[in-house]
Design a protein around this motif. Sequence first.
Motif, mmCIF file in Angstrom:
data_model
loop_
_atom_site.group_PDB
_atom_site.id
_atom_site.type_symbol
_atom_site.label_atom_id
_atom_site.label_comp_id
_atom_site.label_asym_id
_atom_site.label_seq_id
_atom_site.Cartn_x
_atom_site.Cartn_y
_atom_site.Cartn_z
ATOM 1 N N ASN A 173 0.846 -1.180 0.000
ATOM 2 C CA ASN A 173 0.000 0.000 0.000
ATOM 3 C C ASN A 173 0.886 1.235 0.000
ATOM 4 O O ASN A 173 1.784 1.374 0.834
ATOM 5 C CB ASN A 173 -0.921 0.016 1.218
ATOM 6 C CG ASN A 173 -1.952 -1.104 1.171
ATOM 7 O OD1 ASN A 173 -2.365 -1.519 0.090
ATOM 8 N ND2 ASN A 173 -2.343 -1.608 2.327
ATOM 9 N N ILE A 174 0.623 2.131 -0.938
ATOM 10 C CA ILE A 174 1.422 3.347 -1.096
ATOM 11 C C ILE A 174 0.527 4.540 -0.770
ATOM 12 O O ILE A 174 -0.457 4.788 -1.476
ATOM 13 C CB ILE A 174 1.971 3.465 -2.523
ATOM 14 C CG1 ILE A 174 2.683 2.161 -2.924
ATOM 15 C CG2 ILE A 174 2.922 4.646 -2.646
ATOM 16 C CD1 ILE A 174 2.922 2.038 -4.404
ATOM 17 N N SER A 175 0.852 5.231 0.288
ATOM 18 C CA SER A 175 0.035 6.365 0.717
ATOM 19 C C SER A 175 0.813 7.662 0.531
ATOM 20 O O SER A 175 1.985 7.755 0.902
ATOM 21 C CB SER A 175 -0.391 6.208 2.182
ATOM 22 O OG SER A 175 0.739 6.092 3.020
ATOM 23 N N ALA A 176 0.141 8.669 -0.049
ATOM 24 C CA ALA A 176 0.765 9.964 -0.306
ATOM 25 C C ALA A 176 -0.075 11.063 0.327
ATOM 26 O O ALA A 176 -1.309 11.003 0.321
ATOM 27 C CB ALA A 176 0.903 10.202 -1.809
ATOM 28 N N GLN A 177 0.602 12.052 0.865
ATOM 29 C CA GLN A 177 -0.067 13.160 1.565
ATOM 30 C C GLN A 177 0.660 14.459 1.216
ATOM 31 O O GLN A 177 1.891 14.522 1.255
ATOM 32 C CB GLN A 177 -0.015 12.936 3.081
ATOM 33 C CG GLN A 177 -0.624 14.033 3.922
ATOM 34 C CD GLN A 177 -2.124 13.902 4.041
ATOM 35 O OE1 GLN A 177 -2.642 12.784 4.132
ATOM 36 N NE2 GLN A 177 -2.817 15.029 4.050
ATOM 37 N N LEU A 178 -0.112 15.488 0.854
ATOM 38 C CA LEU A 178 0.494 16.785 0.609
ATOM 39 C C LEU A 178 1.119 17.301 1.898
ATOM 40 O O LEU A 178 0.461 17.407 2.929
ATOM 41 C CB LEU A 178 -0.555 17.780 0.109
ATOM 42 C CG LEU A 178 -0.062 19.219 -0.095
ATOM 43 C CD1 LEU A 178 0.967 19.275 -1.215
ATOM 44 C CD2 LEU A 178 -1.228 20.151 -0.366
ATOM 45 N N GLU A 206 4.631 7.029 1.892
ATOM 46 C CA GLU A 206 5.080 5.857 2.646
ATOM 47 C C GLU A 206 4.628 4.592 1.918
ATOM 48 O O GLU A 206 3.518 4.545 1.383
ATOM 49 C CB GLU A 206 4.500 5.867 4.063
ATOM 50 C CG GLU A 206 5.002 7.005 4.932
ATOM 51 C CD GLU A 206 4.444 6.942 6.341
ATOM 52 O OE1 GLU A 206 3.408 6.249 6.536
ATOM 53 O OE2 GLU A 206 5.025 7.560 7.237
ATOM 54 N N VAL A 207 5.495 3.597 1.919
ATOM 55 C CA VAL A 207 5.170 2.289 1.342
ATOM 56 C C VAL A 207 5.105 1.283 2.475
ATOM 57 O O VAL A 207 6.042 1.163 3.273
ATOM 58 C CB VAL A 207 6.227 1.850 0.304
ATOM 59 C CG1 VAL A 207 5.854 0.491 -0.280
ATOM 60 C CG2 VAL A 207 6.364 2.895 -0.796
ATOM 61 N N ARG A 208 3.983 0.580 2.550
ATOM 62 C CA ARG A 208 3.807 -0.468 3.562
ATOM 63 C C ARG A 208 3.381 -1.760 2.890
ATOM 64 O O ARG A 208 2.618 -1.737 1.924
ATOM 65 C CB ARG A 208 2.722 -0.074 4.572
ATOM 66 C CG ARG A 208 3.099 1.029 5.544
ATOM 67 C CD ARG A 208 1.930 1.310 6.490
ATOM 68 N NE ARG A 208 2.297 2.253 7.536
ATOM 69 C CZ ARG A 208 2.300 3.578 7.389
ATOM 70 N NH1 ARG A 208 1.929 4.096 6.219
ATOM 71 N NH2 ARG A 208 2.648 4.363 8.382
ATOM 72 N N GLY A 262 -1.022 -5.204 5.726
ATOM 73 C CA GLY A 262 -1.113 -5.819 7.039
ATOM 74 C C GLY A 262 -0.018 -5.420 7.989
ATOM 75 O O GLY A 262 -0.015 -5.859 9.142
ATOM 76 N N GLN A 263 0.937 -4.586 7.556
ATOM 77 C CA GLN A 263 2.027 -4.165 8.428
ATOM 78 C C GLN A 263 1.901 -2.681 8.741
ATOM 79 O O GLN A 263 1.512 -1.882 7.884
ATOM 80 C CB GLN A 263 3.383 -4.451 7.785
ATOM 81 C CG GLN A 263 3.666 -5.939 7.615
ATOM 82 C CD GLN A 263 5.100 -6.209 7.233
ATOM 83 O OE1 GLN A 263 5.920 -5.299 7.127
ATOM 84 N NE2 GLN A 263 5.430 -7.476 7.034
ATOM 85 N N GLU A 264 2.224 -2.329 9.982
ATOM 86 C CA GLU A 264 2.105 -0.946 10.416
ATOM 87 C C GLU A 264 3.324 -0.114 10.030
ATOM 88 O O GLU A 264 3.199 1.053 9.656
ATOM 89 C CB GLU A 264 1.894 -0.876 11.933
ATOM 90 C CG GLU A 264 0.566 -1.469 12.403
ATOM 91 C CD GLU A 264 0.359 -1.284 13.886
ATOM 92 O OE1 GLU A 264 1.228 -0.643 14.529
ATOM 93 O OE2 GLU A 264 -0.659 -1.768 14.406
ATOM 94 N N MET A 265 4.512 -0.689 10.146
ATOM 95 C CA MET A 265 5.732 0.065 9.869
ATOM 96 C C MET A 265 5.983 0.140 8.366
ATOM 97 O O MET A 265 5.893 -0.868 7.661
ATOM 98 C CB MET A 265 6.928 -0.583 10.562
ATOM 99 C CG MET A 265 6.852 -0.544 12.076
ATOM 100 S SD MET A 265 6.874 1.152 12.709
ATOM 101 C CE MET A 265 8.506 1.678 12.169
ATOM 102 N N PRO A 266 6.292 1.334 7.867
ATOM 103 C CA PRO A 266 6.590 1.455 6.428
ATOM 104 C C PRO A 266 7.926 0.822 6.088
ATOM 105 O O PRO A 266 8.840 0.764 6.905
ATOM 106 C CB PRO A 266 6.613 2.967 6.207
ATOM 107 C CG PRO A 266 6.985 3.547 7.531
ATOM 108 C CD PRO A 266 6.380 2.636 8.565
ATOM 109 N N THR A 267 8.027 0.333 4.859
ATOM 110 C CA THR A 267 9.306 -0.186 4.365
ATOM 111 C C THR A 267 10.154 0.931 3.779
ATOM 112 O O THR A 267 11.389 0.907 3.877
ATOM 113 C CB THR A 267 9.085 -1.253 3.286
ATOM 114 O OG1 THR A 267 8.453 -0.638 2.152
ATOM 115 C CG2 THR A 267 8.199 -2.375 3.793
#
Length: 628
Positions: free
Chosen positions: A171-176, A191-193, A196-201
Amino acid sequence: MSSDPLSHLVIDADGDIPVIARVYEVESAEELRRQDAFDEQPEVPAAPRPEEAQAQVAEVEAPAVPGCEPLEEGGLPFIGKVLSFEPNQSIVVQRTLDLAEDLYLADHAFVQASGVKPLSACMPVLPLTMSLEAIAEVAACLTPGLGLIGFENVKAVRWIEVSDRDSEVMNISAQLQEIDVERHVWRIGVEVRLAGQEMPTTTATVLFSTVYRTDLDFAFGGFSNAYRGDKTGEDIYRERHMFHGPRFHCLTGEILIADEGAVAQLLTRPQDDLFRSLRQPQLLLDPALLDGVGQLIGIWAGEQDRYVLPIGFAKLEIYGATPPPGTLVPIRIEITRDEALTLYADVEVQDGAGGVWMRIRDWGSFKFRYPSQALDFRRHPTRYLLSRGLELPGLPAGAVSHLVSKADVNGFDAMLLARHVLHFDEMPLFVEKGEVPQRQFQWLLGRVAAKDSIRAWLAARSATDGLLHPAALLVANEESGQPVSVPVDGQAAVPRISLSHCEDRAVAIASEQPVGIDIEIVRPREPGFVDSLCTNGERELLSAVCGEDDEAWSEWLSRLWSAKEAAGKLLGQGLNGSPHRIEAITLNGSGSFIVQIQESDRLIGVNSVRDGDFVIAYTTGQRTGMFG
């Protein structure tokens, strides 16, 4: 035209060391360095977002509308299913890495076992540079009409591997984060996760604008002790000094190496075979060529007997479009910090036409060291062994024995070593043993020693220089626990084997006839141990050899124990919890025993040798050897 592949690089003031042309020396790129008004700087093309992609993202309402299907010809390859979307503010995209779709993963696998194991068992890893491409594409969804100009604060906490399965969901999440109105720069945090994992890679800030920015202004110094490496880029890949496959083979020609850094050339490659369903992907970066930065840093580190993996960088600036496939682009790296565990470098890459394409500040790498033999094995597992051969007196002709220690495989964690060595059918048993890591690793060392002995035995019989891949061999266990080599892939013959492990090392022996081997550490023993191990007759034998010497007793008790174990393994029964059932009736000062099997009166000759703090006992069942 000069035949020197580096002759087009500008020569420094001393006139003998080629360095990459400074941008202020290139008339066509002078404006790139000017800190003039924003509207005077070169424009950057908007990120290539086809109308279909814009429409797909625009149609998604946060947070629960079904997401987009992957795009077809000409699409952004990492825009998968949109989980949520707030225009110009935030977006979450789910992208499934798939070995059938993401063809480049086959060329970024840590384990070289093509044709021996399925790709999923060879530890294919998403390159950091491909992660950056995915990050940039998702961030671009929040900045329509703007173009990618760089990255800041890139951190890779852990790699993303597609191992033991054919796909992995991320899951790739982007935020301004910020709009810098004065400088016209949009900053998007991404952030790339793994699902099912909380910590980003991986985390990064992506920079977009309508014009290129030139904030990085390097002042590279001259090189000292510079020399042309003995391997060209082509040699590096042919001899597998880099594990990368052809899609990432971008280093070409000679490489100049110095104390402070290196100079080389990168070749931009076609991008039509990175993805199965996208022959013309609209990439915002050139991930394969950008991977060449890390490769060149790896070559420099290799000259210092180090191996490196990228962990991120402080800032990357892009100053123009990606040069077309087939372009030679000079690259210079300068090492800025060489610390105990990490290495940092500044990087400049030209555009192939005399200007600067990109700069990178503080490209960071994690350093570690492999023993030379282990590194050779990683490069060519069908040419090199991990263990060392043992010269054991009295072995029959053709028998082969090898020893491996933890130090021999330094740099491998247990799972990585297992993926290199174990047959696909052996991996479940290895994983099952993971509850006790020390025993798991000892078991694995035993497989290394056994397979190296088998490989050397097979090579000697075939009179060839090549070795069978260790993962092509299967070592199983009979019901009694005795290990056996199993014929696979049409092998006409396999040897009898025996193996043993103790503390941080393991030994094995391969022979045409039944064998037994054991290894034990030499150390003082408690009185209770002596009682459980020795018969009265054996006490008398040891007393005659050791007298009152405590150190001698420590060694010979270990030799006796090891001799009994080796004889038990020869019989395929072990000691069965009863050391007295195998009794030494003769020994000599050179380390040879004759042992008697009580229930059968069978006599077996066992030899033993000292190897550092350990003793090794071995037998082929004959009463020959050191006794003559």
